[in-house]
Motif scaffolding. Structure first.
Motif, PDB file in Angstrom:
ATOM      1  N   ASN A   1       0.842  -1.188   0.000  1.00  0.00           N
ATOM      2  CA  ASN A   1       0.000   0.000   0.000  1.00  0.00           C
ATOM      3  C   ASN A   1       0.881   1.243   0.000  1.00  0.00           C
ATOM      4  O   ASN A   1       1.501   1.564   1.020  1.00  0.00           O
ATOM      5  N   TYR A   2       0.972   1.894  -1.123  1.00  0.00           N
ATOM      6  CA  TYR A   2       1.807   3.085  -1.206  1.00  0.00           C
ATOM      7  C   TYR A   2       1.277   3.990  -2.308  1.00  0.00           C
ATOM      8  O   TYR A   2       0.403   3.605  -3.090  1.00  0.00           O
ATOM      9  N   TYR A   3       1.796   5.185  -2.323  1.00  0.00           N
ATOM     10  CA  TYR A   3       1.389   6.170  -3.317  1.00  0.00           C
ATOM     11  C   TYR A   3       2.635   6.806  -3.917  1.00  0.00           C
ATOM     12  O   TYR A   3       3.667   6.925  -3.252  1.00  0.00           O
ATOM     13  N   LEU A   4       2.489   7.209  -5.152  1.00  0.00           N
ATOM     14  CA  LEU A   4       3.598   7.819  -5.881  1.00  0.00           C
ATOM     15  C   LEU A   4       3.190   9.208  -6.344  1.00  0.00           C
ATOM     16  O   LEU A   4       2.031   9.441  -6.704  1.00  0.00           O
ATOM     17  N   PHE A   5       4.141  10.103  -6.333  1.00  0.00           N
ATOM     18  CA  PHE A   5       3.873  11.496  -6.687  1.00  0.00           C
ATOM     19  C   PHE A   5       4.981  12.025  -7.588  1.00  0.00           C
ATOM     20  O   PHE A   5       6.128  11.580  -7.514  1.00  0.00           O
ATOM     21  N   TRP A   6       4.612  12.995  -8.393  1.00  0.00           N
ATOM     22  CA  TRP A   6       5.587  13.837  -9.064  1.00  0.00           C
ATOM     23  C   TRP A   6       5.354  15.264  -8.566  1.00  0.00           C
ATOM     24  O   TRP A   6       4.239  15.773  -8.638  1.00  0.00           O
ATOM     25  N   TYR A   7       6.451  15.864  -8.077  1.00  0.00           N
ATOM     26  CA  TYR A   7       6.420  17.256  -7.655  1.00  0.00           C
ATOM     27  C   TYR A   7       7.314  18.058  -8.589  1.00  0.00           C
ATOM     28  O   TYR A   7       8.332  17.578  -9.076  1.00  0.00           O
ATOM     29  N   LYS A   8       6.927  19.305  -8.784  1.00  0.00           N
ATOM     30  CA  LYS A   8       7.683  20.236  -9.629  1.00  0.00           C
ATOM     31  C   LYS A   8       8.226  21.345  -8.742  1.00  0.00           C
ATOM     32  O   LYS A   8       7.522  21.831  -7.865  1.00  0.00           O
ATOM     33  N   GLN A   9       9.483  21.720  -8.967  1.00  0.00           N
ATOM     34  CA  GLN A   9      10.064  22.842  -8.237  1.00  0.00           C
ATOM     35  C   GLN A   9      10.648  23.830  -9.242  1.00  0.00           C
ATOM     36  O   GLN A   9      11.753  23.661  -9.730  1.00  0.00           O
TER      37      GLN A   9
ATOM     38  N   GLN B   1       9.221  26.972  -4.957  1.00  0.00           N
ATOM     39  CA  GLN B   1       7.986  26.394  -4.441  1.00  0.00           C
ATOM     40  C   GLN B   1       7.810  24.962  -4.930  1.00  0.00           C
ATOM     41  O   GLN B   1       7.985  24.677  -6.118  1.00  0.00           O
ATOM     42  N   MET B   2       7.454  24.048  -4.060  1.00  0.00           N
ATOM     43  CA  MET B   2       7.177  22.656  -4.426  1.00  0.00           C
ATOM     44  C   MET B   2       5.703  22.538  -4.786  1.00  0.00           C
ATOM     45  O   MET B   2       4.833  22.882  -3.980  1.00  0.00           O
ATOM     46  N   ILE B   3       5.433  22.035  -5.983  1.00  0.00           N
ATOM     47  CA  ILE B   3       4.061  21.977  -6.489  1.00  0.00           C
ATOM     48  C   ILE B   3       3.756  20.542  -6.917  1.00  0.00           C
ATOM     49  O   ILE B   3       4.525  19.941  -7.665  1.00  0.00           O
TER      50      ILE B   3
END
Lengths: 115, 111
Positions: free
Chosen positions: B31-39, B44-46
């Protein structure tokens, strides 16, 4: 309205000093975090608080002490600053740490420079 | 131990073209989740996009989509019709009990 705010945005200080960074979120979130981003842009979690209770405490020198007076605030105090502490420190918040789906909202970061 | 690997330190793409950023991860959790963040340069982390591990369907957010290959533990980000404003550092992140970031890919979009 700013969701997660940090003060100050820039902090320049000398080795050996003690300094604090403040963080506030107005999102009604239960969980708040501190991250450190080094000069190579690597982001690593330092601490996490859920409803004022410390739940994540990574391998961080004792000179770093987080404090959460209420669930909307999480401050970071750093004693006896060292050159290696120079970095950008991000505060973040999320709805519930047990719900891994929820995104973390990040503050604008505090660039700490130790001279 | 959980790890996230981004093997492309830098990428460049011409405006309006498509680019794919790679990410692989390792975890023993189901059970996990994956993300992409843009800086962007503003620092700012988006959040760009997120994916639930138990969902086979790839997530899509406008011009951003992912190719999630659970067996291969791969989570790449595709940016279509690249825009100048997409110029930023992109971080892949894995959330099990805490959010773990990759080392980032610096994307430059050229006119």
């Amino acid at each position: 309205d700013t969701a997660v705010s940090q003060t100050p945005k820039y902090l320049v200080t000398q080795m050996g000093n003690d300094k604090s960074i403040k963080c506030e979120q107005n999102l009604g979130h239960d969980t708040m975090y501190w991250y450190k981003q080094d000069s190579k842009k690597f982001l690593k979690i330092m601490f996490s608080y859920n409803n004022k209770e410390l739940i994540i405490n990574e391998t961080v020198p004792n000179r770093f002490s987080p404090k959460s007076p209420d669930k909307a605030h999480l401050n970071l105090h750093i004693n006896s600053l060292e050159l290696g502490d120079s970095a950008v420190y991000f505060c973040a918040s999320s709805q519930d740490t047990s719900r891994k789906f929820y995104e973390q909202y990040f503050g604008p970061g505090t660039r700490l420079t130790v001279t | 131990a959980q790890t996230v690997t981004q093997s492309q330190p830098e990428m460049s793409v011409q405006e309006a073209e498509t680019v794919t950023l790679s990410c692989t991860y390792d975890t023993s959790e189901n059970n996990y989740y994956l993300f992409w963040y843009k800086q962007p340069p503003s620092r700012q982390m988006i959040l760009v996009i997120r994916q639930e591990a138990y969902k086979q369907q790839n997530a899509t957010e406008n011009r951003f989509s992912v190719n999630f290959q659970k067996a291969a533990k791969s989570f790449s980000l595709k940016i279509s019709d690249s825009q100048l404003g997409d110029t930023a550092m992109y971080f892949c992140a894995l959330n099990t009990d805490k959010l773990i970031f990759g080392t980032g890919t610096r994307l430059q979009v050229f006119p």
